[in-house]
Design an enzyme around this catalytic site. Structure first.
Site, PDB file in Angstrom:
ATOM      1  N   GLY A  46      -5.072   2.111   5.938  1.00  0.00           N
ATOM      2  CA  GLY A  46      -6.457   2.539   5.812  1.00  0.00           C
ATOM      3  C   GLY A  46      -7.241   1.530   4.996  1.00  0.00           C
ATOM      4  CD  GLN A  51      -9.716  -0.349   0.092  1.00  0.00           C
ATOM      5  OE1 GLN A  51      -9.723   0.386   1.066  1.00  0.00           O
ATOM      6  NE2 GLN A  51      -8.598  -0.783  -0.459  1.00  0.00           N
ATOM      7  CB  CYS A  88      -4.580   1.161  -3.136  1.00  0.00           C
ATOM      8  SG  CYS A  88      -6.311   0.813  -2.790  1.00  0.00           S
ATOM      9  CG  LEU A  89      -4.517  -2.600   1.963  1.00  0.00           C
ATOM     10  CD1 LEU A  89      -5.367  -2.816   3.198  1.00  0.00           C
ATOM     11  CD2 LEU A  89      -3.220  -3.393   2.064  1.00  0.00           C
ATOM     12  CG  HIS A 130      -5.915   6.216  -0.510  1.00  0.00           C
ATOM     13  ND1 HIS A 130      -4.887   5.929  -1.381  1.00  0.00           N
ATOM     14  CD2 HIS A 130      -6.654   5.072  -0.431  1.00  0.00           C
ATOM     15  CE1 HIS A 130      -5.014   4.675  -1.811  1.00  0.00           C
ATOM     16  NE2 HIS A 130      -6.081   4.125  -1.243  1.00  0.00           N
ATOM     17  CD  GLU A 131      -8.372   4.240   2.933  1.00  0.00           C
ATOM     18  OE1 GLU A 131      -9.293   3.605   2.387  1.00  0.00           O
ATOM     19  OE2 GLU A 131      -7.171   3.931   2.800  1.00  0.00           O
ATOM     20  CG  HIS A 134     -10.981   3.452  -1.511  1.00  0.00           C
ATOM     21  ND1 HIS A 134     -10.863   2.670  -2.644  1.00  0.00           N
ATOM     22  CD2 HIS A 134      -9.764   3.402  -0.910  1.00  0.00           C
ATOM     23  CE1 HIS A 134      -9.632   2.183  -2.713  1.00  0.00           C
ATOM     24  NE2 HIS A 134      -8.939   2.617  -1.678  1.00  0.00           N
TER      25      HIS A 134
HETATM   26 NI    NI Z   1      -6.954   2.271  -1.229  1.00  0.00          NI
END
Ligand code: NI
Length: 157
Positions: A46, A51, A88-89, A130-131, A134
């Site tokens: 995701g 991000q 998380c990226l 999670h997204e 963000h």
């Molecule tokens: Ni993330």
């Protein structure tokens, strides 16, 4: 294919609240494409627009069943709970257990501006939560119950 630079947690853009998308124009369509390219390139499941430094309520997810593009996603229903390991990226090499709903229902717009509903359980439910977090400046670290080190991760937990 255009890969955008993924911001890491030191970047304060990740702590800001993203704005709703009013008009789905070419710029938004390019962003959706680039976000998917960036997510797949980084082998993530995701990615949210902040991000890549864009404070718009846009998310892409692929939890194994194909790409889902979500514009202005809203969690409209959630039930149960699950505790699983997340990463998380934007926070490389860090993993921890987070409590999430077992099932969520999300309403969003697709790239044509049509409303659709996605229901997720397990990994998809976690990714959706999670997204969406963000988009509200929330990182999974804020919700970690217990950090998992690499050895433990490899052992399959
Ligand atoms: Ni993330």
């Amino acid at each position: 294919m255009a890969i955008r630079n993924i911001r890491t947690e030191e970047d304060e853009v990740l702590r800001k609240i993203s704005r709703e998308v009013d008009i789905i124009n070419d710029k938004i369509l390019t962003l959706l494409k680039d976000m998917a390219d960036t997510m797949y390139d980084a082998q993530g499941i995701g990615l949210a627009a902040p991000q890549v430094g864009i404070l718009k309520r846009i998310v892409v997810i692929d939890a194994g069943d194909g790409l889902i593009e979500l514009i202005n996603p809203k969690i409209v229903e959630e039930s149960g709970e699950q505790i699983e390991t997340e990463g998380c990226l934007s926070i490389p090499e860090v993993f921890g257990e987070v409590k999430r709903p077992a099932k969520v229902t999300v309403k969003a717009l697709n790239r044509k501006g049509e409303e659709f509903t996605v229901e997720g359980t397990e990994l998809l439910a976690r990714a959706l939560c999670h997204e969406v977090d963000h988009l509200n400046g929330i990182l999974f670290k804020d919700k970690v119950i217990r950090y998992i080190d690499k050895d433990e991760l490899k052992a399959g937990k």
